[in-house]
Scaffold this active site. Structure first.
Site, PDB file in Angstrom:
ATOM      1  N   CYS A 134       0.838  -1.199   0.000  1.00  0.00           N
ATOM      2  CA  CYS A 134       0.000   0.000   0.000  1.00  0.00           C
ATOM      3  C   CYS A 134       0.886   1.269   0.000  1.00  0.00           C
ATOM      4  O   CYS A 134       1.567   1.525  -0.977  1.00  0.00           O
ATOM      5  CB  CYS A 134      -0.965  -0.043   1.185  1.00  0.00           C
ATOM      6  SG  CYS A 134      -2.315   1.108   0.966  1.00  0.00           S
ATOM      7  N   HIS A 145      -3.723  -5.174   0.361  1.00  0.00           N
ATOM      8  CA  HIS A 145      -3.213  -5.637   1.663  1.00  0.00           C
ATOM      9  C   HIS A 145      -3.208  -7.165   1.755  1.00  0.00           C
ATOM     10  O   HIS A 145      -4.205  -7.757   2.143  1.00  0.00           O
ATOM     11  CB  HIS A 145      -4.084  -5.061   2.790  1.00  0.00           C
ATOM     12  CG  HIS A 145      -3.859  -3.615   3.025  1.00  0.00           C
ATOM     13  ND1 HIS A 145      -2.863  -3.142   3.858  1.00  0.00           N
ATOM     14  CD2 HIS A 145      -4.470  -2.522   2.512  1.00  0.00           C
ATOM     15  CE1 HIS A 145      -2.886  -1.821   3.863  1.00  0.00           C
ATOM     16  NE2 HIS A 145      -3.848  -1.417   3.056  1.00  0.00           N
ATOM     17  N   GLU A 184      -1.944  -8.952   3.929  1.00  0.00           N
ATOM     18  CA  GLU A 184      -1.971  -9.426   5.315  1.00  0.00           C
ATOM     19  C   GLU A 184      -3.376  -9.600   5.871  1.00  0.00           C
ATOM     20  O   GLU A 184      -3.558 -10.252   6.885  1.00  0.00           O
ATOM     21  CB  GLU A 184      -1.161  -8.457   6.216  1.00  0.00           C
ATOM     22  CG  GLU A 184      -1.786  -7.086   6.453  1.00  0.00           C
ATOM     23  CD  GLU A 184      -1.518  -6.076   5.321  1.00  0.00           C
ATOM     24  OE1 GLU A 184      -1.204  -6.502   4.206  1.00  0.00           O
ATOM     25  OE2 GLU A 184      -1.655  -4.865   5.577  1.00  0.00           O
ATOM     26  N   SER A 200      -0.617 -13.814  37.736  1.00  0.00           N
ATOM     27  CA  SER A 200      -1.949 -13.225  37.801  1.00  0.00           C
ATOM     28  C   SER A 200      -3.032 -14.252  37.493  1.00  0.00           C
ATOM     29  O   SER A 200      -4.205 -13.968  37.615  1.00  0.00           O
ATOM     30  CB  SER A 200      -2.041 -12.110  36.769  1.00  0.00           C
ATOM     31  OG  SER A 200      -1.983 -12.682  35.463  1.00  0.00           O
ATOM     32  N   ASP A 210      -0.082 -14.934  29.969  1.00  0.00           N
ATOM     33  CA  ASP A 210       1.274 -14.407  29.749  1.00  0.00           C
ATOM     34  C   ASP A 210       2.190 -14.666  30.952  1.00  0.00           C
ATOM     35  O   ASP A 210       3.291 -15.197  30.804  1.00  0.00           O
ATOM     36  CB  ASP A 210       1.241 -12.910  29.442  1.00  0.00           C
ATOM     37  CG  ASP A 210       0.418 -12.587  28.203  1.00  0.00           C
ATOM     38  OD1 ASP A 210       0.187 -13.513  27.406  1.00  0.00           O
ATOM     39  OD2 ASP A 210       0.008 -11.429  28.044  1.00  0.00           O
ATOM     40  N   SER A 211       1.737 -14.277  32.137  1.00  0.00           N
ATOM     41  CA  SER A 211       2.604 -14.478  33.301  1.00  0.00           C
ATOM     42  C   SER A 211       2.802 -15.971  33.569  1.00  0.00           C
ATOM     43  O   SER A 211       3.869 -16.403  33.998  1.00  0.00           O
ATOM     44  CB  SER A 211       2.067 -13.755  34.538  1.00  0.00           C
ATOM     45  OG  SER A 211       0.823 -14.263  34.950  1.00  0.00           O
TER      46      SER A 211
END
Ligand code: XMP
Length: 507
Positions: free
Chosen positions: A79, A167, A169, A221, A225-226
């Site tokens: 683009c 695009h 993606e 938590s 992630d943690s």
């Protein structure tokens, strides 16, 4: 050496999506601001230029000298990236007669171009731009067109440099992944060696090297992630990692006990701290959402700090920061917004070094790593849950009684989503306790009790969200179960607001 693709970010909303698509091709990539190309890095195998909110002829448009990049590496401009290369080489870019939004179909101007290998003519692509390349420089050859855009794709003669005005993606470009694969694998020569397994192997080795015999603390938590960061660190340094899981009293029903059990089952060295009394007393009578957040944030840091100091000689604080938190994103004004941390203020206060083993990963990659590490599926697919927990889902002041009512209603909703196979179809769900009482009738009795709202949304990143279109039968069943089983609630509403303009949480 971990070979990589560099994505130069000109500020498009889809830049991160380009990164995720490249990673899905088992190829490592890094997103960097358009003017921060890592010259001299021998591991770069190719370059992608992203889109941009600007037009190339805008005064404020992001401009960069590509003379040390083009011809040295394979380049794909998407683009704005495509328009920019054409424009600075003498082509013309003008506002399109009709803005090009939505689906279009490709026709070939040149048959058999390497970028389009295996893609059939008529393939659907997604256009989203207000400008179009009206003429290309002499040494550019047009490769593909659409009905409205002659120069939909070009290649520069004698160079491995391409530009596409659509695009690849985005999901609606049907063969977009194939096109990116042609570029990344065939043209740039990626060996496709990036993935959960190789990430774990190299990261564990790097953590061993970085941390040696040092002691590390990490705040858990219950979130993915943690948890993944903890298991990864545990694999690298074992008992030198101490995890701290603080119960502020606003977790989901039985969450503290259940998640603690999960963590112990994973062999983690974890300390559970029940600090709910402290939080309830500090929150008593507080109704302002921001004050609630501040009290919980500060209380969390105090409790964590106190526990961490009971461990001797801690040198590192580990966090589950992930890649989207670290990418320096370009704002429209051209200033850069710095990375942020999950628990703001903690590293500074504790005077510890920071260790962020997931800082290179997108969320879906964190999940893949968790699976590869053998973590249970329910920990990996767990919905996001706000740090201040149910405190921001109780409108008005907080009491243990209100938390108990909300926990019970929330538990029925979440368990219902699981039982009906809907849990994994929504991004996040929960119940809100409203500061409203309404009249009802139960048996022969008139009641005057609380109302709750159910909230469930679909999303990919929580930046935008739509209310989940849950089946009426399901909502009827959950409503019935909540009113029949949760004492103190006689009315259930369903929140049908999207974000924007609403937010996911009510506070
Ligand atoms: P909103 O309500 O802003 O939420 O649409 C977006 C996402 O962020 C979560 N959220 C929080 N997470 N501390 C957190 O750790 C907070 O104070 C907080 N507020 C909102 C929310 O649950 C959603 O996933």
């Amino acid at each position: 050496m971990q070979e990589k693709i560099i994505i130069l970010d000109f500020g498009s909303q889809t830049t991160q999506l380009i990164g995720r698509r490249v990673r899905e091709l088992n190829t490592y990539c890094e997103i960097v601001p358009y003017n921060k190309f890592p010259f001299g890095d021998p591991s770069v195998i190719g370059v992608i230029l992203s889109g941009s909110p600007f037009s190339v002829y805008d005064e404020k448009a992001f401009k960069v000298d590509l003379s040390e990049i083009r011809g040295k590496y394979p380049v794909l401009g998407i683009c704005y990236g495509a328009q920019f290369m054409a424009y600075v080489s003498g082509g013309s870019v003008e506002p399109a007669a009709s803005r090009e939004y939505g689906r279009a179909r490709l026709t070939w101007i040149e048959q058999g171009n390497a970028l389009f290998k295996g893609i059939d003519e008529g393939s659907q692509v997604w256009m989203s731009h207000g400008d179009t390349i009206t003429s290309v420089p002499d040494n550019f050859k047009t490769v593909a067109s659409t009905a409205n855009v002659h120069n939909a794709a070009y290649q520069i003669e004698g160079e491995k440099t391409w530009g596409v005005q659509f695009h690849p993606e985005v999901f609606h470009s049907t063969d977009g992944t194939r096109l990116l694969g042609n570029f990344v694998v065939d043209i740039c020569g990626s060996r496709q060696s990036w993935g959960a397994e190789s990430f774990i192997e190299t990261t564990v080795a790097a953590l061993k090297e970085q941390l040696g015999d040092d002691k590390v603390v990490l705040g858990l938590s219950g979130g993915v992630d943690s948890s993944v960061a903890a298991v990864l660190l545990n694999k690298a340094i074992g008992k030198n990692l101490t995890c701290i899981f603080v119960d502020h009293g606003m977790l989901r029903k039985n969450e503290f006990v259940n998640v603690l059990k999960d963590y112990e089952g994973l062999g983690l060295n974890v300390i559970g701290v029940d600090a709910s009394a402290k939080f309830f007393s500090e929150l008593a009578g507080v109704t302002d959402p921001e004050r609630k957040r501040k009290i919980i944030g500060k209380g969390f840091i105090d409790v964590f700090d106190e526990e961490a100091h009971k461990i001797k000689d801690v040198k590192w604080l580990a966090q589950g920061t992930i890649y989207p938190d670290c990418i320096e994103s370009l704002s429209i004004t051209g200033t850069t917004i710095k990375s942020h941390h999950n628990v703001g203020g903690l590293p500074e206060k504790m005077n510890l070094k920071l260790c962020e083993p997931l800082r290179l990963l997108f969320k879906d990659e964190v999940r893949a790593v968790g699976r590869q590490l053998g973590m249970p599926e329910h920990l990996i697919t767990r919905h996001p849950f706000p740090g201040p927990g149910l405190a921001v889902r109780i409108l008005g002041d907080i009491t243990p009684e209100k938390v108990a009512i909300l926990q019970n209603a929330d538990d029925i909703f979440i368990q219902g989503l699981r039982d009906w196979g809907l849990y994994d179809k929504v991004w996040q769900a929960g119940v809100i306790l409203l500061p409203v009482q309404s009249v009802g009738v139960m048996g022969d009795e008139r009641t005057y009790e609380r109302a709750v709202a159910l909230r469930a949304v679909t999303s990919t990143d929580a930046m935008t969200a739509d209310w989940a279109h849950l089946p009426y039968d399901f909502l009827a069943k959950v409503s019935n179960d909540i009113i029949n089983h949760v004492r103190g609630v006689n009315r259930v509403c369903y929140d049908v607001s999207s974000k924007p303009p609403a937010t996911i949480e009510w506070e």
